[in-house]
Each structure stands twice: as structure tokens, then as C-alpha cells.
Design a protein around this motif. Structure first.
Motif, PDB file in Angstrom:
ATOM      1  N   PRO A 167      13.206   4.527 -14.732  1.00  0.00           N
ATOM      2  CA  PRO A 167      12.580   3.398 -15.438  1.00  0.00           C
ATOM      3  C   PRO A 167      13.574   2.313 -15.844  1.00  0.00           C
ATOM      4  CG  PRO A 167      12.651   5.347 -16.844  1.00  0.00           C
ATOM      5  CD  PRO A 167      13.034   5.788 -15.473  1.00  0.00           C
ATOM      6  N   ILE A 168      14.831   2.694 -16.098  1.00  0.00           N
ATOM      7  CA  ILE A 168      15.836   1.680 -16.428  1.00  0.00           C
ATOM      8  C   ILE A 168      16.098   0.790 -15.220  1.00  0.00           C
ATOM      9  CG2 ILE A 168      18.279   1.324 -16.947  1.00  0.00           C
ATOM     10  CD1 ILE A 168      16.609   1.961 -19.383  1.00  0.00           C
ATOM     11  N   ALA A 169      16.109   1.391 -14.027  1.00  0.00           N
ATOM     12  CA  ALA A 169      16.276   0.595 -12.806  1.00  0.00           C
ATOM     13  C   ALA A 169      15.110  -0.376 -12.641  1.00  0.00           C
ATOM     14  CB  ALA A 169      16.366   1.517 -11.591  1.00  0.00           C
ATOM     15  N   ALA A 170      13.896   0.096 -12.961  1.00  0.00           N
ATOM     16  CA  ALA A 170      12.729  -0.780 -12.890  1.00  0.00           C
ATOM     17  C   ALA A 170      12.841  -1.908 -13.915  1.00  0.00           C
ATOM     18  CB  ALA A 170      11.449   0.020 -13.130  1.00  0.00           C
ATOM     19  N   LEU A 171      13.365  -1.586 -15.109  1.00  0.00           N
ATOM     20  CA  LEU A 171      13.534  -2.602 -16.151  1.00  0.00           C
ATOM     21  C   LEU A 171      14.552  -3.655 -15.726  1.00  0.00           C
ATOM     22  CD1 LEU A 171      12.577  -3.307 -19.012  1.00  0.00           C
ATOM     23  CD2 LEU A 171      14.508  -1.995 -19.902  1.00  0.00           C
ATOM     24  N   ALA A 172      15.642  -3.213 -15.104  1.00  0.00           N
ATOM     25  CA  ALA A 172      16.643  -4.160 -14.608  1.00  0.00           C
ATOM     26  C   ALA A 172      16.033  -5.048 -13.517  1.00  0.00           C
ATOM     27  CB  ALA A 172      17.855  -3.402 -14.054  1.00  0.00           C
ATOM     28  N   GLY A 173      15.201  -4.451 -12.667  1.00  0.00           N
ATOM     29  CA  GLY A 173      14.525  -5.243 -11.645  1.00  0.00           C
ATOM     30  C   GLY A 173      13.598  -6.274 -12.251  1.00  0.00           C
ATOM     31  N   ALA A 174      12.903  -5.900 -13.338  1.00  0.00           N
ATOM     32  CA  ALA A 174      12.003  -6.840 -14.015  1.00  0.00           C
ATOM     33  C   ALA A 174      12.775  -8.027 -14.571  1.00  0.00           C
ATOM     34  CB  ALA A 174      11.250  -6.128 -15.132  1.00  0.00           C
ATOM     35  N   ALA A 175      13.953  -7.747 -15.127  1.00  0.00           N
ATOM     36  CA  ALA A 175      14.783  -8.834 -15.667  1.00  0.00           C
ATOM     37  C   ALA A 175      15.203  -9.789 -14.554  1.00  0.00           C
ATOM     38  CB  ALA A 175      16.020  -8.249 -16.361  1.00  0.00           C
ATOM     39  N   VAL A 227       0.839  -1.203   0.000  1.00  0.00           N
ATOM     40  CA  VAL A 227       0.000   0.000   0.000  1.00  0.00           C
ATOM     41  C   VAL A 227       0.874   1.254   0.000  1.00  0.00           C
ATOM     42  CG1 VAL A 227      -1.691   1.312   1.327  1.00  0.00           C
ATOM     43  CG2 VAL A 227      -1.918  -1.172   1.126  1.00  0.00           C
ATOM     44  N   ALA A 228       1.912   1.261   0.820  1.00  0.00           N
ATOM     45  CA  ALA A 228       2.789   2.428   0.919  1.00  0.00           C
ATOM     46  C   ALA A 228       3.533   2.684  -0.380  1.00  0.00           C
ATOM     47  CB  ALA A 228       3.777   2.234   2.069  1.00  0.00           C
ATOM     48  N   GLN A 229       4.044   1.635  -1.025  1.00  0.00           N
ATOM     49  CA  GLN A 229       4.818   1.819  -2.256  1.00  0.00           C
ATOM     50  C   GLN A 229       3.951   2.283  -3.418  1.00  0.00           C
ATOM     51  OE1 GLN A 229       6.974  -1.946  -2.735  1.00  0.00           O
ATOM     52  NE2 GLN A 229       8.847  -0.901  -2.149  1.00  0.00           N
ATOM     53  N   LEU A 230       2.773   1.702  -3.568  1.00  0.00           N
ATOM     54  CA  LEU A 230       1.896   2.128  -4.654  1.00  0.00           C
ATOM     55  C   LEU A 230       1.439   3.571  -4.462  1.00  0.00           C
ATOM     56  CD1 LEU A 230      -0.358  -1.006  -5.329  1.00  0.00           C
ATOM     57  CD2 LEU A 230       1.537  -0.135  -6.703  1.00  0.00           C
ATOM     58  N   ALA A 231       1.082   3.919  -3.227  1.00  0.00           N
ATOM     59  CA  ALA A 231       0.674   5.293  -2.951  1.00  0.00           C
ATOM     60  C   ALA A 231       1.823   6.265  -3.212  1.00  0.00           C
ATOM     61  CB  ALA A 231       0.203   5.414  -1.504  1.00  0.00           C
ATOM     62  N   GLY A 232       3.033   5.874  -2.772  1.00  0.00           N
ATOM     63  CA  GLY A 232       4.189   6.731  -2.998  1.00  0.00           C
ATOM     64  C   GLY A 232       4.533   6.870  -4.464  1.00  0.00           C
ATOM     65  N   GLY A 233       4.414   5.781  -5.221  1.00  0.00           N
ATOM     66  CA  GLY A 233       4.701   5.845  -6.647  1.00  0.00           C
ATOM     67  C   GLY A 233       3.761   6.782  -7.370  1.00  0.00           C
ATOM     68  N   ILE A 234       2.477   6.768  -6.973  1.00  0.00           N
ATOM     69  CA  ILE A 234       1.494   7.656  -7.602  1.00  0.00           C
ATOM     70  C   ILE A 234       1.729   9.106  -7.195  1.00  0.00           C
ATOM     71  CG2 ILE A 234      -0.964   8.239  -7.686  1.00  0.00           C
ATOM     72  CD1 ILE A 234      -1.534   5.229  -7.331  1.00  0.00           C
ATOM     73  N   ILE A 235       2.007   9.317  -5.921  1.00  0.00           N
ATOM     74  CA  ILE A 235       2.205  10.680  -5.415  1.00  0.00           C
ATOM     75  C   ILE A 235       3.473  11.309  -5.971  1.00  0.00           C
ATOM     76  CG2 ILE A 235       2.696  12.040  -3.337  1.00  0.00           C
ATOM     77  CD1 ILE A 235       0.885  10.062  -1.809  1.00  0.00           C
ATOM     78  N   PHE A 236       4.575  10.496  -6.005  1.00  0.00           N
ATOM     79  CA  PHE A 236       5.867  11.038  -6.424  1.00  0.00           C
ATOM     80  C   PHE A 236       6.169  10.790  -7.899  1.00  0.00           C
ATOM     81  CE2 PHE A 236       6.692   9.859  -1.820  1.00  0.00           C
ATOM     82  CZ  PHE A 236       6.503  11.150  -1.358  1.00  0.00           C
ATOM     83  N   HIS A 237       5.248  10.140  -8.624  1.00  0.00           N
ATOM     84  CA  HIS A 237       5.406   9.862 -10.056  1.00  0.00           C
ATOM     85  C   HIS A 237       6.658   9.024 -10.344  1.00  0.00           C
ATOM     86  CE1 HIS A 237       2.200  12.725 -10.802  1.00  0.00           C
ATOM     87  NE2 HIS A 237       2.865  13.624 -10.080  1.00  0.00           N
ATOM     88  N   SER A 238       6.917   8.043  -9.480  1.00  0.00           N
ATOM     89  CA  SER A 238       8.087   7.189  -9.655  1.00  0.00           C
ATOM     90  C   SER A 238       7.672   5.819 -10.180  1.00  0.00           C
ATOM     91  CB  SER A 238       8.833   7.019  -8.318  1.00  0.00           C
ATOM     92  OG  SER A 238       9.799   5.989  -8.413  1.00  0.00           O
ATOM     93  N   MET A 239       8.132   5.499 -11.401  1.00  0.00           N
ATOM     94  CA  MET A 239       7.839   4.179 -11.956  1.00  0.00           C
ATOM     95  C   MET A 239       8.538   3.090 -11.160  1.00  0.00           C
ATOM     96  SD  MET A 239       6.252   2.345 -13.954  1.00  0.00           S
ATOM     97  CE  MET A 239       6.370   0.566 -13.777  1.00  0.00           C
ATOM     98  N   VAL A 250      10.374   5.020 -20.330  1.00  0.00           N
ATOM     99  CA  VAL A 250      11.606   5.468 -20.994  1.00  0.00           C
ATOM    100  C   VAL A 250      11.256   6.311 -22.207  1.00  0.00           C
ATOM    101  CG1 VAL A 250      13.624   4.715 -22.296  1.00  0.00           C
ATOM    102  CG2 VAL A 250      13.019   3.545 -20.174  1.00  0.00           C
ATOM    103  N   LEU A 251      10.249   5.875 -22.958  1.00  0.00           N
ATOM    104  CA  LEU A 251       9.838   6.592 -24.166  1.00  0.00           C
ATOM    105  C   LEU A 251       9.057   7.861 -23.846  1.00  0.00           C
ATOM    106  CD1 LEU A 251       8.722   3.526 -26.340  1.00  0.00           C
ATOM    107  CD2 LEU A 251      10.908   4.742 -26.390  1.00  0.00           C
ATOM    108  N   GLN A 252       8.309   7.830 -22.736  1.00  0.00           N
ATOM    109  CA  GLN A 252       7.506   8.981 -22.328  1.00  0.00           C
ATOM    110  C   GLN A 252       7.751   9.261 -20.838  1.00  0.00           C
ATOM    111  OE1 GLN A 252       3.501   7.806 -23.309  1.00  0.00           O
ATOM    112  NE2 GLN A 252       3.753   8.300 -25.478  1.00  0.00           N
ATOM    113  N   PRO A 253       8.898   9.883 -20.517  1.00  0.00           N
ATOM    114  CA  PRO A 253       9.264  10.104 -19.111  1.00  0.00           C
ATOM    115  C   PRO A 253       8.308  11.068 -18.406  1.00  0.00           C
ATOM    116  CG  PRO A 253      10.752  11.272 -20.578  1.00  0.00           C
ATOM    117  CD  PRO A 253       9.906  10.403 -21.444  1.00  0.00           C
ATOM    118  N   GLU A 254       8.179  10.872 -17.088  1.00  0.00           N
ATOM    119  CA  GLU A 254       7.368  11.743 -16.255  1.00  0.00           C
ATOM    120  C   GLU A 254       8.245  12.378 -15.185  1.00  0.00           C
ATOM    121  OE1 GLU A 254       3.949   9.919 -14.602  1.00  0.00           O
ATOM    122  OE2 GLU A 254       3.194   9.166 -16.532  1.00  0.00           O
ATOM    123  N   THR A 255       7.790  13.514 -14.679  1.00  0.00           N
ATOM    124  CA  THR A 255       8.524  14.208 -13.620  1.00  0.00           C
ATOM    125  C   THR A 255       8.429  13.401 -12.317  1.00  0.00           C
ATOM    126  OG1 THR A 255       8.015  16.346 -14.612  1.00  0.00           O
ATOM    127  CG2 THR A 255       8.758  16.347 -12.315  1.00  0.00           C
TER     128      THR A 255
END
Length: 306
Positions: free
Chosen positions: A204-212, A44-56, A125-130
Motif C-alpha cells: 500500500p505504501i507503493a500505491a500511495l507513492a504512485g498516487a502522489a 481488466v487484467a489488473q483489476l481482476a488480478g488485484g481482486i484475486i491476489f488481494h493486492s492494493m 496501511v491501517l487494515q492490511p490484507e493478505t
């Protein structure tokens, strides 16, 4: 005692009861539910933080934690089902494999989660967000701390708990959380690079590496659980140990099948041919003391007529 010619004799040996559950089944079940509750709060904390801080990367961490919650719930249910049906006669070889079914299902879910994270990461990566880097880094660091606590709670009691003979439910849960700890570290690195160096693509690259990484661990779990469910030979060393105990100049092992019944438990079906056949109990006695060999069936044939 010599057996009559052409007489097929079988002997089933049981060490302990016929449940074939892991040695730390109750302890592992209890800790699995404790860690599941911790992971729900973190999700719950991570999803809320990702939405609030715009962190993929934080959203990816939340989705990954969601997979952990599902995996831990399935693992906990599997422990309960195996325990409840441990002596159910409908299970010919006990309920020890329930955990492997759960592990296989969890691996599939984990693989799908890795794919979804990868797709979303490429889009970012193709459409970055702040990104609000300062807030996101703090939440990611908290997530890493939670992961490390969960990894500690799920640590194996015995040295064998992480090897091929161990409790796959515990091993899978521990592997999930260990991978997530690495993903959290990658998340922090990506956010730090974006904050200090201005690399907006790092998150997003860090997230992609995590996905791998998650995908890699999912594949490992699929292979391990699938091998047990398909009754593949779990240990060539154990097979050769059994063969070596039984075979001698007057005795030949004609057929030997070995498979896993549950964590730390194996079954063997053996066909012997001897020049001077003995009672099956004599051959079974040769296997005494072999760790993990819990159920043995031996058929003795006369070598002179085999």
C-alpha cells in the motif's frame, strides 16, 4: 507608401489554412485510439488480478489505467471534434484549442483518481490484507511491459511535441502512460519487499507513492492547459522576437498581445506608431519566417498624432 494621418489599418496574415491543428494530428489521433484499446485490456487484467491476489497496488494500477482509458477516449474524441470543425466559421480562431479543453478535463480526472488511490492506500496501511505476492508480481510486470509499449506508441514524431508549443493531447497521454510505468515499477518494488522481506505495508505504501506521482502530473497538466485556455502569454521569447523585428528608431510597439491558437500555432495583435508610417504589409513582412506565428493583426498609427 505613407498612410493617411489617423488611419487605422489592419492586416490578417495566414500561413497555410486556418485550421491551426498540430502537424501530426492524424497520426496522433490514430495512435491514441490504438493505445486506448490496449489500456482497456490491461485495465481488466489488473483489476481482476488485484481482486484475486488481494493486492492494493494492482487495484491502484487498474484504477490508474482506468483513468488512462478515460483520458485517451477524451483525447481521441477531441482530435475528431477538432478535425471535424477545423473550418467551421463559428470558431473565430479555429478549433485548435479543443485538445487543451480535453487535456484540462483529463487532468481533473487524473487528480481525482490520485486522491481515491491515496485514500484506499491509507486504509490498507491501517487494515492490511493478505497478498498473493507471486501472482501479483507477475501481473504487475506484465502491466509494466504494456505501459512501455504504449509509451513507445505515443512517442512524439517531432522534437517539439513535448515542449510548451506541442500537442497537449499527445503530451498528456504520453505523460499519463509514463507516470503509470513508474507506478508499475513502484508496485513491483512494493510487492517484492512484501514477498522477500515480509514488509506487508510496502504494497500500500507503493500505491500511495504512485498516487502522489499521479497527483503531481495532474497538477502540471492543469497548469499547462489552463494557461492556454486563459490566453496567457505562451512565450516571452517569442514576444520579444516579434517586438524586436518591428521596433526601430522610427517605430514604436505600443501594444502587443500574443496567445496560442493550437499546437505550434500562435496569434498576435500589434499596435504600432511610426514617424513615417508604411503600409501594414511592410511591417508584416518583417515577421516572415518566425516559426509558429500563424495569425497576425497589425494596426498602424502615425507617431506624430498618436
Amino acid at each position: 507608401m505613407t498612410q493617411p494621418l489617423n488611419l487605422q489599418t489592419q492586416i490578417d496574415a495566414f500561413r497555410g489554412d486556418r485550421t491551426y491543428l498540430g502537424a501530426d494530428h492524424a497520426r496522433n489521433e490514430r495512435r491514441t485510439w490504438i493505445v486506448a484499446a490496449i489500456c482497456v485490456a490491461t485495465l481488466v487484467a489488473q483489476l481482476a488480478g488485484g481482486i484475486i491476489f488481494h493486492s492494493m497496488a494492482l487495484v491502484a494500477g487498474g484504477l490508474h489505467m482506468g483513468a488512462h482509458v478515460a483520458a485517451l477516449a477524451v483525447a481521441g474524441i477531441a482530435y475528431a471534434v477538432a478535425r471535424a470543425n477545423a473550418r467551421d466559421p463559428r470558431f473565430a480562431f479555429g478549433a485548435g484549442k479543443v485538445g487543451y479543453v480535453a487535456g484540462f478535463a483529463n487532468a481533473i480526472v487524473l487528480g481525482v483518481t490520485a486522491l481515491l488511490i491515496a485514500i484506499e492506500s491509507v486504509q490498507r496501511v491501517l487494515q492490511p490484507e493478505t497478498v498473493d505476492y507471486h501472482g501479483a508480481i507477475g501481473l504487475a510486470a506484465a502491466g509494466l511491459a504494456v505501459n512501455l509499449v504504449c509509451v513507445w506508441l505515443l512517442r512524439p514524431v517531432h522534437d517539439h511535441a513535448h515542449d510548451k508549443d506541442g500537442d497537449l493531447n499527445l503530451s498528456a497521454a504520453h505523460l499519463h502512460l509514463s507516470a503509470d510505468a513508474v507506478v508499475s515499477a513502484l508496485t513491483i518494488a512494493g510487492l517484492a519487499a512484501g514477498d522477500w522481506l515480509g514488509w506487508t505495508w510496502a504494497d500500500p505504501i507503493a500505491a500511495l507513492a504512485g498516487a502522489a506521482l499521479v497527483g503531481h502530473f495532474a497538477w502540471r497538466l492543469i497548469v499547462r492547459a489552463g494557461a492556454v485556455l486563459l490566453d496567457m502569454n505562451p512565450s516571452q521569447d517569442l514576444t520579444e522576437t516579434v517586438r524586436g523585428r518591428l521596433q526601430d528608431p522610427e517605430t514604436q510597439v505600443l501594444d502587443l498581445h500574443l496567445w496560442r491558437l493550437g499546437p505550434g500555432h500562435h496569434a498576435a495583435v500589434i499596435v504600432l506608431a511610426a514617424a513615417h508610417p508604411q503600409a501594414p504589409a511592410a511591417y508584416h513582412a518583417r515577421l516572415n519566417g518566425i516559426l509558429g506565428l500563424s495569425h497576425v493583426t497589425i494596426e498602424v498609427r502615425d507617431l506624430r498624432t498618436a
